[in-house]
Design a protein around this motif. Structure first.
Motif, PDB file in Angstrom:
ATOM      1  N   GLU A   1      80.585  76.990  26.711  1.00 36.85           N
ATOM      2  CA  GLU A   1      80.378  77.777  27.918  1.00 36.85           C
ATOM      3  C   GLU A   1      81.542  78.744  28.136  1.00 36.85           C
ATOM      4  OE1 GLU A   1      79.994  74.477  27.730  1.00 36.85           O
ATOM      5  OE2 GLU A   1      78.107  73.916  28.704  1.00 36.85           O
ATOM      6  N   ARG A   2      82.756  78.270  27.901  1.00 36.07           N
ATOM      7  CA  ARG A   2      83.933  79.128  28.057  1.00 36.07           C
ATOM      8  C   ARG A   2      83.861  80.328  27.115  1.00 36.07           C
ATOM      9  NH1 ARG A   2      87.945  76.892  31.053  1.00 36.07           N
ATOM     10  NH2 ARG A   2      87.840  74.656  31.453  1.00 36.07           N
TER      11      ARG A   2
ATOM     12  N   GLU B   1      94.603  93.845  35.942  1.00 39.38           N
ATOM     13  CA  GLU B   1      94.879  93.158  37.209  1.00 39.38           C
ATOM     14  C   GLU B   1      93.610  92.551  37.809  1.00 39.38           C
ATOM     15  OE1 GLU B   1      95.986  94.906  41.545  1.00 39.38           O
ATOM     16  OE2 GLU B   1      97.249  95.600  39.898  1.00 39.38           O
ATOM     17  N   LEU B   2      92.503  93.274  37.711  1.00 44.22           N
ATOM     18  CA  LEU B   2      91.254  92.811  38.314  1.00 44.22           C
ATOM     19  C   LEU B   2      90.497  91.803  37.438  1.00 44.22           C
ATOM     20  CD1 LEU B   2      89.954  96.191  39.763  1.00 44.22           C
ATOM     21  CD2 LEU B   2      90.914  94.262  41.038  1.00 44.22           C
ATOM     22  N   LEU B   3      90.455  92.052  36.138  1.00 42.85           N
ATOM     23  CA  LEU B   3      89.641  91.222  35.250  1.00 42.85           C
ATOM     24  C   LEU B   3      90.425  90.085  34.594  1.00 42.85           C
ATOM     25  CD1 LEU B   3      86.774  90.884  34.219  1.00 42.85           C
ATOM     26  CD2 LEU B   3      87.289  92.500  32.389  1.00 42.85           C
ATOM     27  N   GLY B   4      91.729  90.249  34.444  1.00 44.77           N
ATOM     28  CA  GLY B   4      92.554  89.235  33.790  1.00 44.77           C
ATOM     29  C   GLY B   4      92.433  87.848  34.408  1.00 44.77           C
ATOM     30  N   PRO B   5      92.550  87.716  35.750  1.00 44.22           N
ATOM     31  CA  PRO B   5      92.424  86.383  36.351  1.00 44.22           C
ATOM     32  C   PRO B   5      91.055  85.745  36.111  1.00 44.22           C
ATOM     33  CG  PRO B   5      93.491  87.891  37.872  1.00 44.22           C
ATOM     34  CD  PRO B   5      92.983  88.724  36.721  1.00 44.22           C
ATOM     35  N   ARG B   6      90.011  86.557  36.099  1.00 41.12           N
ATOM     36  CA  ARG B   6      88.661  86.030  35.843  1.00 41.12           C
ATOM     37  C   ARG B   6      88.576  85.483  34.415  1.00 41.12           C
ATOM     38  NH1 ARG B   6      82.860  87.568  36.963  1.00 41.12           N
ATOM     39  NH2 ARG B   6      81.901  87.651  34.911  1.00 41.12           N
ATOM     40  N   LEU B   7      89.110  86.249  33.465  1.00 40.84           N
ATOM     41  CA  LEU B   7      89.096  85.791  32.079  1.00 40.84           C
ATOM     42  C   LEU B   7      89.975  84.549  31.918  1.00 40.84           C
ATOM     43  CD1 LEU B   7      87.788  86.649  29.391  1.00 40.84           C
ATOM     44  CD2 LEU B   7      89.950  87.725  28.830  1.00 40.84           C
ATOM     45  N   GLN B   8      91.112  84.527  32.612  1.00 42.26           N
ATOM     46  CA  GLN B   8      91.987  83.363  32.571  1.00 42.26           C
ATOM     47  C   GLN B   8      91.258  82.114  33.061  1.00 42.26           C
ATOM     48  OE1 GLN B   8      95.076  83.345  31.314  1.00 42.26           O
ATOM     49  NE2 GLN B   8      95.354  81.163  31.695  1.00 42.26           N
ATOM     50  N   GLN B   9      90.473  82.280  34.107  1.00 44.14           N
ATOM     51  CA  GLN B   9      89.680  81.159  34.640  1.00 44.14           C
ATOM     52  C   GLN B   9      88.702  80.653  33.590  1.00 44.14           C
ATOM     53  OE1 GLN B   9      89.935  79.677  37.621  1.00 44.14           O
ATOM     54  NE2 GLN B   9      88.225  78.291  37.284  1.00 44.14           N
TER      55      GLN B   9
ATOM     56  N   LEU C   1      88.975  80.955  30.353  1.00 44.17           N
ATOM     57  CA  LEU C   1      89.688  80.401  29.210  1.00 44.17           C
ATOM     58  C   LEU C   1      90.337  79.052  29.503  1.00 44.17           C
ATOM     59  CD1 LEU C   1      91.436  83.654  27.965  1.00 44.17           C
ATOM     60  CD2 LEU C   1      89.800  82.319  26.640  1.00 44.17           C
ATOM     61  N   ARG C   2      91.008  78.958  30.651  1.00 40.44           N
ATOM     62  CA  ARG C   2      91.863  77.797  30.885  1.00 40.44           C
ATOM     63  C   ARG C   2      91.615  77.059  32.192  1.00 40.44           C
ATOM     64  NH1 ARG C   2      94.500  76.285  26.570  1.00 40.44           N
ATOM     65  NH2 ARG C   2      95.838  75.136  27.967  1.00 40.44           N
ATOM     66  N   GLY C   3      90.911  77.684  33.139  1.00 41.20           N
ATOM     67  CA  GLY C   3      90.762  77.074  34.453  1.00 41.20           C
ATOM     68  C   GLY C   3      89.597  76.102  34.555  1.00 41.20           C
ATOM     69  N   PRO C   4      89.469  75.479  35.708  1.00 43.40           N
ATOM     70  CA  PRO C   4      88.331  74.564  35.901  1.00 43.40           C
ATOM     71  C   PRO C   4      87.017  75.345  35.987  1.00 43.40           C
ATOM     72  CG  PRO C   4      89.650  74.742  37.902  1.00 43.40           C
ATOM     73  CD  PRO C   4      90.359  75.536  36.860  1.00 43.40           C
ATOM     74  N   LEU C   5      85.973  74.795  35.402  1.00 42.39           N
ATOM     75  CA  LEU C   5      84.644  75.444  35.465  1.00 42.39           C
ATOM     76  C   LEU C   5      83.728  74.645  36.378  1.00 42.39           C
ATOM     77  CD1 LEU C   5      83.901  76.538  31.797  1.00 42.39           C
ATOM     78  CD2 LEU C   5      84.797  77.900  33.662  1.00 42.39           C
TER      79      LEU C   5
END
Length: 193
Positions: free
Chosen positions: A145-146, A179-187, A189-193
């Motif tokens: 999914e990631r 700045e806008l898309l990086g945090p979303r991609l980080q989520q 890749l590495r954040g909770p889903l």
């Protein structure tokens, strides 16, 4: 004199291969994948069409070799995991904005029409970006999914910014996109889903 012949032949073959690649890049940029023939590439390179098949096996293989010449993924090797999302977007944008985009756009257009090219694009994307990122994503049960979400973000960015020219994204400074898309991609890749 005979000992030098194999080396001379290898150098000539390498030069011919480079001429073909340069001509193919120009032809694919102008005519796209479907609109470019092996004969047109051969004429532009000053070689017989058989030379293209001899060096690359097919027009499709040549097309992907033109696109695969510069991989951006090794640049990310030293990126800390908590900065990966932003750095992926930054490097991706630098790659797209730092080179001739026409062959890449031709690839996207061809992929959108389906068929073998679409399948090949899926494999090429999986073999480059997703294979690289698979080693960097969170080690949990959501790996597939990631990777799918990362593909949506990256391909969506490219299509909207460079193909559809969707504003304000098309003219937005690259760092603002990061700045806008990086945090979303980080989520993804590495954040909770």
């Amino acid at each position: 004199m005979r000992e030098k012949e194999p080396g001379l032949r290898a150098r000539q073959a390498a030069r011919t291969r480079e001429r073909i690649l340069a001509a193919a890049k120009e032809r694919f940029a102008e005519g796209g994948y479907e609109g470019t023939t092996v004969r047109a590439i051969a004429a532009a390179a000053g070689v017989d069409p058989a030379a293209i098949i001899r060096h690359f096996n097919s027009k499709e293989q040549l097309f992907f070799e033109v696109l695969d010449r510069d991989s951006v993924w090794p640049i990310l090797n030293d990126t800390p995991d908590d900065q990966l999302g932003e750095q992926v977007i930054r490097v991706w944008l630098q790659d797209w904005e730092g080179r001739d985009r026409e062959p890449l756009l031709a690839l996207l257009r061809a992929a959108c029409s389906g068929g073998e090219i679409a399948e090949r694009v899926r494999h090429a994307f999986a073999d480059s970006a997703l294979d690289y990122l698979e080693t960097r994503i969170a080690p949990d049960e959501f790996r597939e999914e990631r990777l799918a979400l990362v593909a949506i973000d990256i391909v969506g960015l490219v299509i909207n910014r460079y193909v559809l020219l969707l504003e304000p994204l098309a003219s937005m400074p690259a760092e603002r996109v990061v700045e806008l898309l990086g945090p979303r991609l980080q989520q993804h890749l590495r954040g909770p889903l």
